[in-house]
Structure formats: structure tokens, C-alpha cells
Design an enzyme around this catalytic site. Structure first.
Site, PDB file in Angstrom:
ATOM      1  N   LYS A  52      54.211 153.117 108.737  1.00 59.72           N
ATOM      2  CA  LYS A  52      53.121 153.531 108.237  1.00 59.72           C
ATOM      3  C   LYS A  52      51.800 152.606 108.759  1.00 59.72           C
ATOM      4  O   LYS A  52      50.605 153.156 108.952  1.00 59.72           O
ATOM      5  CB  LYS A  52      53.163 153.676 106.717  1.00 59.72           C
ATOM      6  CG  LYS A  52      53.924 154.722 106.046  1.00 59.72           C
ATOM      7  CD  LYS A  52      53.192 156.243 106.228  1.00 59.72           C
ATOM      8  CE  LYS A  52      54.020 157.260 105.404  1.00 59.72           C
ATOM      9  NZ  LYS A  52      53.226 158.466 105.599  1.00 59.72           N
ATOM     10  N   SER A 306      63.074 154.873 109.345  1.00 58.02           N
ATOM     11  CA  SER A 306      61.312 154.853 109.229  1.00 58.02           C
ATOM     12  C   SER A 306      61.137 153.739 108.199  1.00 58.02           C
ATOM     13  O   SER A 306      59.726 153.444 108.364  1.00 58.02           O
ATOM     14  CB  SER A 306      60.758 156.211 108.716  1.00 58.02           C
ATOM     15  OG  SER A 306      61.676 156.532 107.693  1.00 58.02           O
TER      16      SER A 306
END
Length: 412
Positions: A52, A306
Site C-alpha cells: 500500500k 500482498s
């Protein structure tokens, strides 16, 4: 080279002033299991343990390049986006106000504050994220700040595409197949746009939050009436409009819904076999390997892990769900005769590999039969068929409640 690829490579180059490229690691265990060359793109190893911060960096970098006097950035997030924004606010020396739901675990609030330090302020508003988001956007408008979307922003999408730029450089070529998690769609749309048709894509959503599948069926983003929040990094009620524009032509067969309990089994496998800590969303790509096993045999495959922001207080729940998915743990309601020796009779029915994990009387009365909640853990799923046969032969009624979510919430 397309304009998007050029911009994504520029973003990736600029990121090197902040953090190193994350590793692309060949995984021997998964490669052997699936008879393919399987690499893990370890986004769980960024400074904030998720991808992110890439999108946050690129969006903030572009805003500050255009308007150097900009000094206030605002976001709403209960997790990885908040930490990425906090980290980048400290890096760029700007102020950040981060709105988080009141129900956010203290561990996530603490980590966000650690990454941002004096550069950020955390405001806890609302029991549900929609309330938090509304409050953050109202504040941003009033204060004249810049709102940082977690996914539905072209600069954020471009920043997330830097994952693909690194993969291509590290591998020295394009992979045959790439598996990506999908929540709001920022990572998936960025990586898919970078590689185009040169790579086969598989996109993975949690079964309790299939916002991309719903959008593909409707031809536009739609809001899901209900979302299971277990895979909190990807449990999004509505995919972004900008991200969907980049994903709208994907074949529905290439979008997989991963069951939450199966994800738990994958998380435990990666922890126990590889020593890799993944959050539920971070395990989505690896979890989907079983769904595409026939397609990927003999090919070069990249799974993007992720994120690794996993709170180990959740480990008992993950283990519980993994055991239930694997079929080696079950719960059932047993009708036990209320007579001396009845419990001993039941214990004698158990096989040598059957362990009692839970035993609780649910009803105590003067009736002839009492209800008992039983949890049994065994070594292999087929043991239960034999156990249930022996229970039935003994005249003891039972009801398997393992997959009854309503009962499980109260009893298990």
C-alpha cells in the site's frame, strides 16, 4: 513502451529513495507441489509489510511536485493504507490526518502511529467504515487537504503497478501467469495494465467479498449487500470505478472466489512450512494455486503475497477454521441418554485417533436425554464417517453443526 508502463517505471525508480525493491523468490515447496516454476513477490516485506505504501508514495509525490506548498493529506483506513500513508507523510515531511473506525484493533492504531510519528494524527470516528470515510472526506473538504484514496485513483493505480515493473526486471522477462488478490482493485488493475495481454491473469477475491465478480455480472461497480470482514485487507463492498474500467474486460472464469476457511489453511501452511507470516489478504494468491493447478503446470507463475500484517491474537481462529476446512475437526450436538454409564459408553465409541476438543452440556433437566456440544479433532477426515456410524449404532442421535455459521457464532 506504453505511456502507463513508462509512468509506472518512473514511479518504481522514484521509490528507490524510500525503500528497496521487494524480493521475487522462487518457492521450491510450491513449485514441486504444483509442477510449475512458482515465484512469490514478497510485498509482505515492504517497510510497512504491504504494497500500500507504493500507491501512497506515488500519489503524494505527484501532488507535491505540482503543488509544493501542499501540507495536509487525509485518508480513511482501518489497516494497510493507513500505515502506508503514515509512513509517507513522515518521509515527505507533511501532516497527515488518518481516520480509523472506533472498532480498529489497538495493534493497527499503534503501528500507524509508529510509522507516522509526529507527522500524523489518528482520529477514531464511527463504528463502521462508511461512517469513517464520510467523516474523513468532510474534514478534508473543510480543512482544504488532499484526500488519498486507497485504490480508486490513477496515481495510486500507477504506484501499485510498480510491483509489475519490479517483477519484470527481477525475472528478466514477463512471467507466463500472475496471480493477484483483489479488494478495491488498485493492485490488480495496475499490474494487469502494466503487463497487458502478455501475461495470463488470475484474480482472487475472498468468497465473502466478491465485488469484482458482482461488477462483471452487472457491467458496472455495484455495492454488495453483505461482506465477510475476515479477509480485512480485501473485503471491499464495492470495487473502484477507475479500477473496474481497467478490469472490465477480464473473463469471469479468471476471477476466483477463495473460501475464507481454505485461506486459513493456506496461511498455516505458509507459516509452518515456509516460515512466512501472511495476513488473510496476503495469502489469497497462494491459496488460488489449487484452482489453477491444471493451467499452470510447467509454466512460470508469480503469486503476489500482498501483505503480512497479521495479528497473532487471531491465530487460534485461523487454526480453528483451517482444521474445520481440512475436515479433521467437527462439532456436533449429541443426544446423550441421562443414565449412569452413558458418558463412558460414548467415550468407548471414540477411535484411537479421535480427541475431544470441546465437551459441554447444553441442557440439564430431568428428561431422558440431554444435549451435549461435542468438538472432535482427529488425524484424517475419513475417521468421522466411522465415528458417526458407531454413534448411530449405539442409538445416540446427533446433529453435525460444523458448517452452521449461526450456531458456530454462539457455541464455537
Amino acid at each position: 513502451m506504453s505511456d502507463f508502463r513508462t509512468k509506472s517505471r518512473r514511479a518504481e525508480a522514484a521509490m528507490r529513495e524510500v525503500f528497496e525493491a521487494t524480493p521475487l523468490q522462487l518457492n521450491a515447496h510450491l513449485s514441486q507441489r504444483f509442477q510449475a516454476e512458482i515465484y512469490l513477490k514478497r510485498e509482505d516485506l515492504t517497510p510497512v509489510r504491504s504494497y500500500k505504501l507504493r500507491g501512497a508514495f506515488n500519489a503524494m509525490r505527484k501532488v507535491l511536485a505540482a503543488e509544493p506548498a501542499r501540507s495536509l493529506f487525509v485518508c480513511a483506513s482501518a489497516g494497510n493504507h493507513a500505515q502506508g500513508v503514515a509512513y509517507m507523510c513522515k518521509h515527505f515531511g507533511v501532516k497527515g490526518v488518518i481516520f480509523m473506525p472506533v472498532t480498529t484493533p489497538q495493534q493497527k492504531i499503534f503501528k500507524t502511529k509508529v510509522f507516522g510519528g509526529d507527522a500524523i494524527e489518528v482520529r477514531l470516528v464511527g463504528d463502521y467504515f462508511d461512517d469513517t470515510l464520510a467523516a474523513s472526506q468532510a474534514f478534508c473538504t473543510e480543512a482544504g487537504g488532499t484526500f488519498l484514496s486507497p485504490f480508486d485513483d490513477e496515481d495510486v493505480i500507477e504506484g501499485q503497478a510498480s510491483v509489475a515493473a519490479e517483477i519484470e526486471t527481477q525475472l528478466g522477462r514477463t512471467p507466463d501467469h500472475i496471480i493477484l488478490p483483489v479488494g478495491g482493485g488498485g493492485l490488480a488493475s495496475g499490474v494487469r495494465s502494466f503487463f497487458g495481454d502478455a501475461v495470463q491473469n488470475t484474480l482472487v477475491e475472498p468468497a465473502g467479498g466478491t465485488s469484482l465478480k458482482a461488477a462483471l455480472a452487472a457491467g458496472q461497480p455495484v455495492k454488495l449487500p453483505k461482506v465477510d470482514g475476515f479477509v480485512d485487507g480485501a473485503a471491499v463492498a464495492q470495487i473502484g470505478s477507475k479500477t473496474f474500467q481497467r478490469l472490465a474486460d477480464i473473463a469471469p472464469a479468471d476471477v476466483i472466489a477463495a473460501p475464507e476457511d481454505r485461506i486459513c489453511a493456506t496461511m498455516l501452511e505458509m507459516l509452518n512450512v515456509e516460515g512466512i507470516v501472511l495476513e488473510p489478504a496476503g495469502a489469497l494468491a497462494v491459496d488460488a494455486l489449487v484452482d489453477v493447478a491444471a493451467q499452470i503446470k510447467g509454466k512460470t507463475v508469480v503469486c503476489v503475497t500482498s501483505g503480512g500484517n497479521f495479528d497473532f491474537e487471531r491465530l487460534p481462529e485461523v487454526k480453528e477454521r483451517a482444521l474445520r476446512y481440512s475436515g479433521v475437526k467437527k462439532y456436533f450436538i449429541l443426544r446423550l441418554p441421562q443414565r449412569p454409564g452413558a458418558l463412558k459408553d460414548f467415550l468407548n465409541i471414540l477411535g484411537p485417533e479421535d480427541d475431544i476438543a470441546r465437551f459441554e452440556y447444553l441442557k440439564k433437566s430431568a428428561r431422558n436425554f440431554g444435549s451435549v456440544l461435542i468438538g472432535i479433532e482427529t488425524s484424517k477426515p475419513e475417521n468421522f464417517a466411522l465415528l458417526f456410524e458407531r454413534i448411530a449404532a449405539a442409538g445416540m442421535g446427533f446433529q453435525d453443526i460444523t458448517n452452521d455459521e449461526a450456531l458456530a457464532q454462539f457455541l464455537i
